[in-house]
Design a protein around this motif. Structure first.
Motif: not given
Length: 446
Positions: A220-225, A251-252, A227-233, A237-242
C-alpha cells in the motif's frame, strides 16, 4: 556459594522490573480526545492516564525470559534443529531458503554445553585482508580480489535479506539475530560461495495475521502511498489497541503522524529525474529514521510492540547496515517490495486482509471496476523488479487457489461488462472499433 550466570541475570531482572514498574506508575495528562474510549469510567469521567502507555513490565519480562532461554543451551540446540529442518541445504523443506546450518549433536548437549558441527567461513564484512595489501605484493591484483570479494559478500547479504524476508513472511520462523558475526561466507568444493548461519539462541515466531498485514503495508505504501490504509492495518499488526483505530479523531491523528514519519524515512524519486519511468518508483528507505520515528509515536498512540516485532526490525536493520557498508546505494525496499507483491497476488494464506488490499490496489476509486492501468502496472512492477517475465509472474499467480480466483473474477467481470456493452452497441460499430478490439484482447496481452 558461587555466583552463577543465572544469579546475575536474576538480579538484573529484578532491578529492571523495579524501574519498569516505577515508569509505568508515572501519571500523565488527561487526553481530551479520549472522551469515548476505554480509558473512561462508565459516567464518562476520564480515568487517570499514564505518562508512558507502553507495557514496560510485560516487555521487560518477555525480554529477560529470552535471556534465560539463551543461558540454557538445550534451547539453542532445539532452535538450531528447528531452523535446519526448514532452511538447511541438506534437509530443509523451504522452497525459498537454502543455507548452511551446522549440525547439532543433541546427545552431547546439556544445559551448559552445546556441541555442533564446525564450519569454515569468513564474515560478510571481512574484505580487509585484500584492502590492506601494499604495492610490493601485487596491489593491483589484490585490489581486484578485494572488489570481487565485496561483490560476493554483497550478493550474499542480499541472499541473507531474501532469506530473512522469506522467514518473516512465508514460514514465520525467523533467525532474530543475523549480525555480521552470525553470517558466514562459505566456499564450497566447486568454488562457489553460499551463506551460512550461526547462533540460534533467538528464534522469533510471527503470527500469520501479522505476516499478511506486513505484506499489505509495504504494498500500500510503495504502490499507492495510501497512508490512511496503512494506518488501518496497525490493528492487524497488533501494534495499536483497536479502540484507538475505532476513534475517528485518533485514527486521523495517526494517519497524519505516519505521513510525517514516512516523509522523513522514505525518499521518492522525483518525476523530473531522468531515471523516472512508468514502473512504480521504489523509495529509498532510511531504516534508522523509520525506527526512530515510530518509537516516538509509542506513548502517543499506546503502541504495544511485541518482542517479535522488535526482533524483526533489528534483524532487517542489521542486514541493511551490513549491505550499506559494502554498497552505500543499497535499498532494502527493492527486495521487500517484490516479496510483498508476489505474496499479495498469490495470497497463499487465503487472507481476507490480503484480498481486500489487492482489490484496493487494482480497482478504480471512481466506479469500483478493475483499473486496467493499475493492473498492468502491478504486473509490470512484479516482473521488472523480480527480473521474471510477465508470463512467469502470471503462471506463479495461477498456481495458487486465490490467484486463480482473482484471474477468474477479473475475466468474469470483463465478460459481463462486454456483454452489457454489446447490447448497447451495433455489430457494425464493434467490428469497426479498434478500441473495442484492443479491450477484447487486453488481458491476453498481459
Amino acid at each position: 556459594y558461587t555466583t552463577t550466570n543465572d544469579d546475575v541475570v536474576q538480579s538484573d531482572t529484578e532491578l529492571l522490573l523495579a524501574v519498569a514498574k516505577f515508569l509505568e506508575s508515572l501519571p500523565g495528562l488527561p487526553n481530551p480526545s479520549s472522551a469515548n474510549n476505554e480509558n473512561n469510567d462508565i459516567d464518562g469521567r476520564s480515568k487517570p492516564s499514564r505518562l508512558i502507555n507502553t507495557q514496560l513490565v510485560s516487555a521487560t519480562q518477555e525480554f529477560m525470559s529470552r535471556i534465560f532461554e539463551e543461558l540454557d543451551y538445550r534451547n539453542e540446540a532445539a532452535n538450531c534443529k528447528k531452523f535446519a529442518d526448514l532452511y538447511s541445504r541438506k534437509s530443509g523443506t523451504s522452497k525459498d531458503v537454502s543455507v548452511v546450518v551446522p549440525e547439532v549433536y543433541l546427545n552431547w548437549c546439556t544445559e551448559n554445553v552445546l556441541v555442533m558441527e564446525w564450519i569454515d567461513g569468513t564474515k560478510l564484512t571481512d574484505v580487509s585482508a585484500f584492502e590492506n595489501s601494499d604495492e610490493s605484493s601485487g596491489a593491483q591484483s589484490d585490489a581486484t580480489l578485494a572488489k570481487d570479494s565485496v561483490e560476493e559478500n554483497l550478493a550474499l547479504v542480499k541472499v541473507a535479506i531474501d532469506s530473512t524476508l522469506s522467514q518473516l513472511l512465508v514460514t514465520g520462523i525467523l533467525h532474530a539475530d543475523p549480525h555480521a558475526g552470525n553470517l558466514l561466507k562459505i566456499r564450497l568444493d566447486d568454488g562457489t560461495v553460499t551463506l551460512g548461519y550461526l547462533d540460534f539462541g533467538l528464534l522469533s515466531t510471527i503470527p500469520m495475521k501479522v505476516r499478511d498485514a506486513l505484506v499489505c503495508s509495504v504494498a500500500l505504501q510503495v504502490f499507492s502511498r495510501d497512508v490512511d490504509a496503512v494506518s488501518s492495518l496497525f490493528g492487524e499488526l497488533q501494534l495499536i489497541p483497536q479502540y484507538i483505530l475505532d476513534d475517528d479523531s485518533e485514527r486521523l491523528a495517526l494517519a497524519e503522524a505516519l505521513e510525517i514519519t514516512f516523509g522523513n524515512s522514505l525518499k521518492y524519486l522525483d518525476s523530473s529525474d531522468p531515471n523516472f519511468n512508468d514502473t512504480t518508483t521504489i523509495p529509498e528507505l532510511k531504516f534508522d529514521k523509520l525506527l526512530d520515528s515510530l518509537s516516538r509515536l509509542v506513548p502517543r498512540f499506546q503502541f504495544d510492540l511485541p518482542p517479535y516485532f522488535i526482533n524483526n526490525a533489528r534483524a532487517l536493520s542489521t542486514l541493511e547496515g551490513i549491505a550499506r557498508s559494502l554498497d552505500p546505494t543499497f535499498n532494502v525496499l527493492t527486495i521487500m517490495y517484490p516479496y510483498a507483491l508476489n505474496r499479495l497476488l498469490r495470497n497463499p494464506s487465503q487472507s481476507p486482509v490480503v484480498e481486500r488490499t489487492l482489490q484496493q490496489l487494482i480497482r478504480s476509486e471512481v466506479d469500483g471496476r478493475v483499473d486496467r492501468k493499475k493492473m498492468k502496472r502491478l504486473l509490470r512492477d512484479s516482473a521488472t523488479i523480480s527480473g521474471l517475465p510477465k508470463r512467469r509472474v502470471v503462471w506463479d499467480i495461477m498456481k495458487e487457489r486465490e490467484g486463480r480466483k482473482l484471474v477468474m473474477d477479473i475475466l468474469k467481470e470483463e465478460v459481463s461488462y462486454a456483454i452489457k456493452g454489446s447490447s448497447r452497441t451495433s455489430a457494425g460499430d464493434r467490428q469497426n472499433s479498434p478500441k473495442g478490439n484492443k479491450r477484447k484482447w487486453y488481458y491476453l496481452e498481459l
